[in-house]
Design a protein around this motif. Structure first.
Motif, PDB file in Angstrom:
ATOM      1  N   LYS A  41      -1.099 -10.067  -5.089  1.00  0.00           N
ATOM      2  CA  LYS A  41      -0.741 -11.477  -5.254  1.00  0.00           C
ATOM      3  C   LYS A  41      -0.008 -12.113  -4.028  1.00  0.00           C
ATOM      4  N   GLU A  42       0.013 -13.321  -3.559  1.00  0.00           N
ATOM      5  CA  GLU A  42       0.912 -13.794  -2.504  1.00  0.00           C
ATOM      6  C   GLU A  42       2.193 -13.308  -2.759  1.00  0.00           C
ATOM      7  N   SER A  43       2.597 -13.554  -4.180  1.00  0.00           N
ATOM      8  CA  SER A  43       4.390 -13.489  -4.445  1.00  0.00           C
ATOM      9  C   SER A  43       4.678 -12.078  -4.182  1.00  0.00           C
ATOM     10  N   ASP A  44       3.465 -11.038  -4.185  1.00  0.00           N
ATOM     11  CA  ASP A  44       3.761  -9.587  -4.036  1.00  0.00           C
ATOM     12  C   ASP A  44       4.447  -9.387  -2.601  1.00  0.00           C
ATOM     13  N   TYR A  45       3.600 -10.075  -1.527  1.00  0.00           N
ATOM     14  CA  TYR A  45       4.002  -9.967  -0.270  1.00  0.00           C
ATOM     15  C   TYR A  45       5.494 -10.604  -0.041  1.00  0.00           C
ATOM     16  N   GLU A  46       5.884 -11.823  -0.414  1.00  0.00           N
ATOM     17  CA  GLU A  46       6.944 -12.652  -0.322  1.00  0.00           C
ATOM     18  C   GLU A  46       8.195 -11.509  -0.939  1.00  0.00           C
ATOM     19  N   MET A  47       7.859 -10.720  -1.973  1.00  0.00           N
ATOM     20  CA  MET A  47       8.905 -10.161  -2.819  1.00  0.00           C
ATOM     21  C   MET A  47       9.178  -8.809  -1.671  1.00  0.00           C
ATOM     22  N   ILE A  48       8.025  -8.415  -1.229  1.00  0.00           N
ATOM     23  CA  ILE A  48       8.518  -7.032  -0.349  1.00  0.00           C
ATOM     24  C   ILE A  48       9.186  -7.593   0.985  1.00  0.00           C
ATOM     25  N   ALA A  49       8.865  -8.688   1.586  1.00  0.00           N
ATOM     26  CA  ALA A  49       9.434  -9.193   2.637  1.00  0.00           C
ATOM     27  C   ALA A  49      11.015  -9.379   2.309  1.00  0.00           C
ATOM     28  N   ARG A  50      11.399 -10.266   1.262  1.00  0.00           N
ATOM     29  CA  ARG A  50      12.508 -10.375   0.703  1.00  0.00           C
ATOM     30  C   ARG A  50      13.305  -9.065   0.744  1.00  0.00           C
ATOM     31  N   TYR A  51      12.781  -7.933   0.270  1.00  0.00           N
ATOM     32  CA  TYR A  51      13.602  -6.843   0.009  1.00  0.00           C
ATOM     33  C   TYR A  51      13.825  -6.198   1.315  1.00  0.00           C
ATOM     34  N   VAL A  52      12.781  -6.178   2.308  1.00  0.00           N
ATOM     35  CA  VAL A  52      13.049  -5.698   3.609  1.00  0.00           C
ATOM     36  C   VAL A  52      13.939  -6.378   4.309  1.00  0.00           C
ATOM     37  N   SER A  53      13.815  -7.689   4.342  1.00  0.00           N
ATOM     38  CA  SER A  53      14.772  -8.593   5.019  1.00  0.00           C
ATOM     39  C   SER A  53      16.184  -8.349   4.763  1.00  0.00           C
ATOM     40  N   ARG A  54      16.458  -8.330   3.420  1.00  0.00           N
ATOM     41  CA  ARG A  54      18.017  -7.962   3.039  1.00  0.00           C
ATOM     42  C   ARG A  54      18.288  -6.476   3.744  1.00  0.00           C
ATOM     43  N   TYR A 107       0.614  -1.252   0.128  1.00  0.00           N
ATOM     44  CA  TYR A 107      -0.112  -0.010  -0.014  1.00  0.00           C
ATOM     45  C   TYR A 107       0.865   1.253  -0.174  1.00  0.00           C
ATOM     46  N   PRO A 108       0.377   2.275  -0.895  1.00  0.00           N
ATOM     47  CA  PRO A 108      -0.498   2.264  -1.960  1.00  0.00           C
ATOM     48  C   PRO A 108      -0.176   1.701  -3.060  1.00  0.00           C
ATOM     49  N   ASP A 109       1.075   1.302  -3.203  1.00  0.00           N
ATOM     50  CA  ASP A 109       1.672   0.351  -4.253  1.00  0.00           C
ATOM     51  C   ASP A 109       3.157  -0.216  -3.607  1.00  0.00           C
ATOM     52  N   ILE A 110       3.542  -1.249  -4.490  1.00  0.00           N
ATOM     53  CA  ILE A 110       4.541  -1.959  -3.964  1.00  0.00           C
ATOM     54  C   ILE A 110       5.972  -1.061  -3.832  1.00  0.00           C
ATOM     55  N   GLU A 111       6.249  -0.215  -4.912  1.00  0.00           N
ATOM     56  CA  GLU A 111       7.384   0.673  -4.594  1.00  0.00           C
ATOM     57  C   GLU A 111       7.388   1.675  -3.310  1.00  0.00           C
ATOM     58  N   THR A 112       6.083   2.381  -3.382  1.00  0.00           N
ATOM     59  CA  THR A 112       5.881   3.049  -2.178  1.00  0.00           C
ATOM     60  C   THR A 112       5.985   2.365  -1.004  1.00  0.00           C
ATOM     61  N   SER A 113       5.438   1.240  -0.669  1.00  0.00           N
ATOM     62  CA  SER A 113       5.596   0.227   0.472  1.00  0.00           C
ATOM     63  C   SER A 113       6.790   0.174   0.873  1.00  0.00           C
ATOM     64  N   LYS A 114       7.707  -0.293  -0.133  1.00  0.00           N
ATOM     65  CA  LYS A 114       9.001  -0.472   0.409  1.00  0.00           C
ATOM     66  C   LYS A 114       9.868   0.885   0.732  1.00  0.00           C
ATOM     67  N   LYS A 115       9.589   1.854   0.123  1.00  0.00           N
ATOM     68  CA  LYS A 115      10.000   3.295   0.471  1.00  0.00           C
ATOM     69  C   LYS A 115       9.756   3.646   1.937  1.00  0.00           C
ATOM     70  N   TRP A 116       8.455   3.579   2.025  1.00  0.00           N
ATOM     71  CA  TRP A 116       7.775   3.934   3.466  1.00  0.00           C
ATOM     72  C   TRP A 116       8.502   3.040   4.454  1.00  0.00           C
ATOM     73  N   ILE A 117       8.821   1.593   4.445  1.00  0.00           N
ATOM     74  CA  ILE A 117       9.358   0.856   5.321  1.00  0.00           C
ATOM     75  C   ILE A 117      10.768   1.318   5.413  1.00  0.00           C
ATOM     76  N   GLU A 118      11.508   1.718   4.579  1.00  0.00           N
ATOM     77  CA  GLU A 118      12.903   2.219   4.638  1.00  0.00           C
ATOM     78  C   GLU A 118      12.784   3.437   5.396  1.00  0.00           C
ATOM     79  N   ILE A 119      11.993   4.327   5.265  1.00  0.00           N
ATOM     80  CA  ILE A 119      11.837   5.673   5.952  1.00  0.00           C
ATOM     81  C   ILE A 119      11.758   5.217   7.526  1.00  0.00           C
TER      82      ILE A 119
END
Length: 263
Positions: A80-93, A30-42
């Motif tokens: 999609k389920e794969s979206d969650y795992e992709m974000i998780a992999r990105y964050v976990s790294r 939320y609101p999209d995958i790339e923004t979700s990753k950016k917010w978590i990084e912040i």
């Protein structure tokens, strides 16, 4: 131990040093995958100790309108389920083991048994928060733990049927500020939290950090939680609303909450 339970070691060290803990929740994608990753990084870049990554759900039983609407928007956008795992992999790294998967067991259970028990581990997820899981169901609790996950107990009352020792490897205990759904700003039940803390300190979990979630939205709320003897806060709805306004507003909120926690 340090390599397998980084978050627990980090939070217990903060507790021992009397430094407050702050954990944030955001719905995945939320609101999209790339923004979700950016917010978590912040969040991580600005001192948040861990992030709960919400798995988009159809029935968010304990979530208020803001989070429920965000979940629905993500699902309507073709999550999609794969979206969650992709974000998780990105964050976990990039987060040194500070990611927590949060979801509703009644929806995840079937998928977990058939797929997620392994794929989420491969995505770097080690910690699970399942607020609707019956913690007294030793069979399911042990199954999840034997898969390699550490369950974070969501405890709103003392349960004499609960085997508290099952959760001794959890990084913290989630204590809701009141009974009901998230998002009721400022609705902190002082009597409830006082009694809950006293009871939990009588269990084998007494040395784990006790964190308060639900309705925390201001520095004053954070101060009240700390003044009750809790070790920190979990902020969800208010953080999501802040990001929806702007990233600068989210940064301001983090500063306000930290100031409240530090008194």
């Amino acid at each position: 131990m340090l390599q397998t339970n980084i978050l627990k070691n980090s939070l217990i060290k903060k507790k021992e040093d009397n430094k407050p803990v702050m954990i944030a929740y955001l719905p995945a994608a939320y609101p999209d995958i790339e923004t979700s990753k950016k917010w978590i990084e912040i969040l991580f870049d600005n001192g948040i100790d861990a992030v709960e990554l919400g798995y988009p759900s159809k029935s968010t039983d304990m979530d208020g309108k803001t989070i429920s609407d965000a979940h629905q928007e993500v699902k309507n956008d073709g999550f999609k389920e794969s979206d969650y795992e992709m974000i998780a992999r990105y964050v976990s790294r990039n987060s040194s083991g500070r990611l927590i998967a949060m979801g509703y067991w009644k929806e995840l259970r079937e998928k977990f048994y058939s797929k997620f028990e392994n794929s989420w581990l491969r995505s770097g997820i080690k910690y699970l928060l399942l607020p609707d899981l019956n913690l007294s169901n030793k069979t399911e609790v042990k199954y999840i733990q034997d898969c390699g996950y550490k369950l974070i107990p969501f405890i709103s009352r003392l349960d004499f049927n609960l085997n508290y020792s099952l959760f001794k490897n959890a990084p913290f205990i989630y204590c809701p500020a009141y009974k009901g759904k998230t998002g009721n700003s400022g609705k902190i039940d002082k009597l409830h939290l006082t009694k809950l803390k006293e009871k939990l300190r009588e269990t084998v979990l007494k040395d784990l950090p006790l964190l308060v979630g639900f309705g925390i939205s201001t520095g004053e709320d954070a101060f009240r939680v700390r003044s009750l003897g809790y070790d920190g806060i979990i902020i969800g709805t208010a953080m999501l609303k802040a990001f929806q306004e702007s990233e600068n507003r989210a940064l301001t909120l983090i500063r306000e909450l930290r100031a409240g926690l530090e008194g």
